[in-house]
Design an enzyme around this catalytic site. Structure first.
Site, short mmCIF file in Angstrom:
data_model
loop_
_atom_site.label_atom_id
_atom_site.label_comp_id
_atom_site.label_asym_id
_atom_site.label_seq_id
_atom_site.Cartn_x
_atom_site.Cartn_y
_atom_site.Cartn_z
N ASP A 1 12.53 21.48 51.56
CA ASP A 1 13.34 21.76 50.19
C ASP A 1 12.69 21.49 49.08
O ASP A 1 11.75 20.64 48.95
CB ASP A 1 14.74 21.06 49.99
CG ASP A 1 14.67 19.66 50.37
OD1 ASP A 1 13.77 19.17 51.21
OD2 ASP A 1 15.37 18.71 49.75
N ASP A 2 13.15 21.77 47.64
CA ASP A 2 12.36 21.39 46.38
C ASP A 2 10.76 21.88 46.18
O ASP A 2 10.13 21.18 45.83
CB ASP A 2 12.80 19.87 45.93
CG ASP A 2 14.10 19.54 45.96
OD1 ASP A 2 15.00 20.65 45.87
OD2 ASP A 2 14.77 18.35 46.05
N ASP B 1 22.14 11.69 41.41
CA ASP B 1 20.68 11.77 40.73
C ASP B 1 20.64 13.16 39.79
O ASP B 1 21.55 13.79 39.96
CB ASP B 1 19.62 11.90 41.80
CG ASP B 1 19.79 13.08 42.62
OD1 ASP B 1 20.66 13.68 42.68
OD2 ASP B 1 18.74 13.10 43.67
N TRP C 1 24.44 18.45 55.12
CA TRP C 1 23.67 17.63 54.14
C TRP C 1 24.51 17.54 52.74
O TRP C 1 24.67 18.63 52.11
CB TRP C 1 22.34 17.89 53.73
CG TRP C 1 21.75 17.28 52.70
CD1 TRP C 1 22.08 16.65 51.35
CD2 TRP C 1 20.23 16.70 52.86
NE1 TRP C 1 21.17 16.03 50.79
CE2 TRP C 1 20.07 15.88 51.52
CE3 TRP C 1 19.30 16.63 53.77
CZ2 TRP C 1 18.78 15.33 51.11
CZ3 TRP C 1 18.14 16.17 53.34
CH2 TRP C 1 17.86 15.33 52.26
N GLY D 1 18.29 10.67 50.33
CA GLY D 1 17.44 11.63 49.76
C GLY D 1 17.60 12.08 48.40
O GLY D 1 17.51 13.07 47.99
N LYS E 1 13.06 10.42 47.53
CA LYS E 1 12.30 11.07 46.81
C LYS E 1 10.94 10.45 46.09
O LYS E 1 9.93 10.87 45.89
CB LYS E 1 12.93 11.94 45.75
CG LYS E 1 14.03 13.08 46.16
CD LYS E 1 13.35 14.27 47.08
CE LYS E 1 14.55 15.38 47.26
NZ LYS E 1 15.48 14.95 48.00
#
Length: 357
Positions: A122-123, A227, A220, A15, A46
């Site tokens: 998320d994000d 990253d 998670w 992820g 991503k």
């Protein structure tokens, strides 16, 4: 005789931002870690825009076939295969058009042959009205239209870390409680711990989170991921710390977000099984490094840990980087090649990459 500590279900969640792994690397990773308690693999890079900002578009034939092949490989290894779908900001307008597009995407993923489906919120911006209620509606729709045997979601706010509020807007009042207690208890909820990248995830914290969410959290774990602009100059190689056998009965499963470097990720990831079995200690890194890289290279990695994980690319002098490059370029091993590529800037992450993936 003292009973052996409980080993929770471990797994890999690909992820991270930046350059994704190859399908060959994914398959090799699954085979290498399956004997060590890693029983699921979630594909959620991503960089795959067709699972994120362009999620309404189908995958091209070659990608579809590669994913189906990876799913079959996972099943052959006794590993659950899952996909992480981020239907970008679908909760801003969950209308008939959005429902139709989501239904088509779910059918595509079913055709690949998935065991797990993760719907990731998320994000994305989170300071919107009725965020939890709309996400519950979406997840109920997904549950009605997927053949996946397990459904998991990542909330918009997946930690108490205030950095999420700074980047994505202030979280609505009682968001997590509303989401957790409104969702079917069979749906898992990802949680990264007290922080987005948690140094420690303890028993007391997990008990409080379980009460808040109405279920055990599905971890998670953002280690050894590297990253992001701040983390990509470092290699996270040391054994897992701040997680111990006591948390095993308090979680639904433990997913690990690996580093960009496929082979090097195996070193810390191999230490998690031993940690849960109560065999933690200073020797964990060395043992795992020898398993992955062999005796000589493991000794080199141990000698250079402070440079690779603590100083990093921005902290080392040009002379230190040049010396490392010479040392590892002379070694014929995938781990050594990854270090050389890292030194050459192969996995540098910029804010632009994060904002566009």
């Amino acid at each position: 005789m003292t009973p052996e500590p409980h080993l929770p279900e471990l797994g890999t969640i690909e992820g991270f931002y930046g350059k994704p792994w190859s399908f060959a690397a994914r398959a090799a990773h699954v085979s290498a870690l399956a004997p060590h308690g890693y029983r699921f693999y979630h594909y959620a890079p991503k960089a795959d825009a067709l699972l994120r900002r362009r999620w309404g578009e189908p995958h091209p034939k070659e990608d579809f076939e590669a994913l189906a092949s990876l799913a079959a490989h996972c099943r052959a290894e006794g590993v659950r295969f899952g996909v992480g779908l981020s239907p970008y900001e679908i909760y801003l307008a969950f209308d008939e058009a959005a429902r139709a597009a989501l239904k088509r995407k779910l059918a595509e993923l079913d055709a690949i042959g998935i065991d797990d489906l993760a719907i990731l919120f998320d994000d994305m911006r989170g300071d919107v009205p009725r965020l939890a209620e709309t996400q519950i509606e979406i997840l109920n729709f997904v549950a009605d239209h997927t053949k996946a045997g397990r459904l998991i979601t990542c909330p918009s706010y997946y930690s108490h870390d205030p950095v999420l509020d700074r980047f994505f807007g202030e979280r609505p009042a009682h968001y997590l409680e509303t989401l957790g207690w409104g969702l079917d208890p069979a749906i898992g909820i990802f949680w990264t711990g007290p922080k987005v990248c948690s140094v420690e995830i303890g028993s007391d914290h997990l008990r409080r989170v379980a009460e808040m969410l109405g279920r055990k959290p599905f971890l998670w774990d953002n280690y050894p991921v590297n990253d992001g602009q701040r983390m990509s100059p470092f290699l996270h190689l040391r054994a897992f710390e701040g997680r111990d056998a006591e948390i095993a009965p308090l979680i639904a499963a433990h997913g690990v977000n690996p580093a960009s470097q496929t082979m090097l990720s195996r070193i810390p990831m191999l230490t998690l099984e031993a940690t849960y079995r109560g065999k933690g200690g200073t020797g964990l890194f060395g043992s795992a490094a020898r398993d992955v890289a062999g005796e000589r290279l493991a000794k080199m990695l141990e000698d250079d840990l402070a440079l690779l994980q603590d100083k990093g690319l921005n902290g080392m002098t040009d002379e230190e980087k040049a010396a490392l490059r010479i040392r590892y370029a002379a070694f014929d091993h995938a781990c050594a090649r990854e270090i050389v590529q890292w030194l050459d800037g192969e996995w540098r992450i910029t804010n632009e990459i994060v904002l566009t993936q």
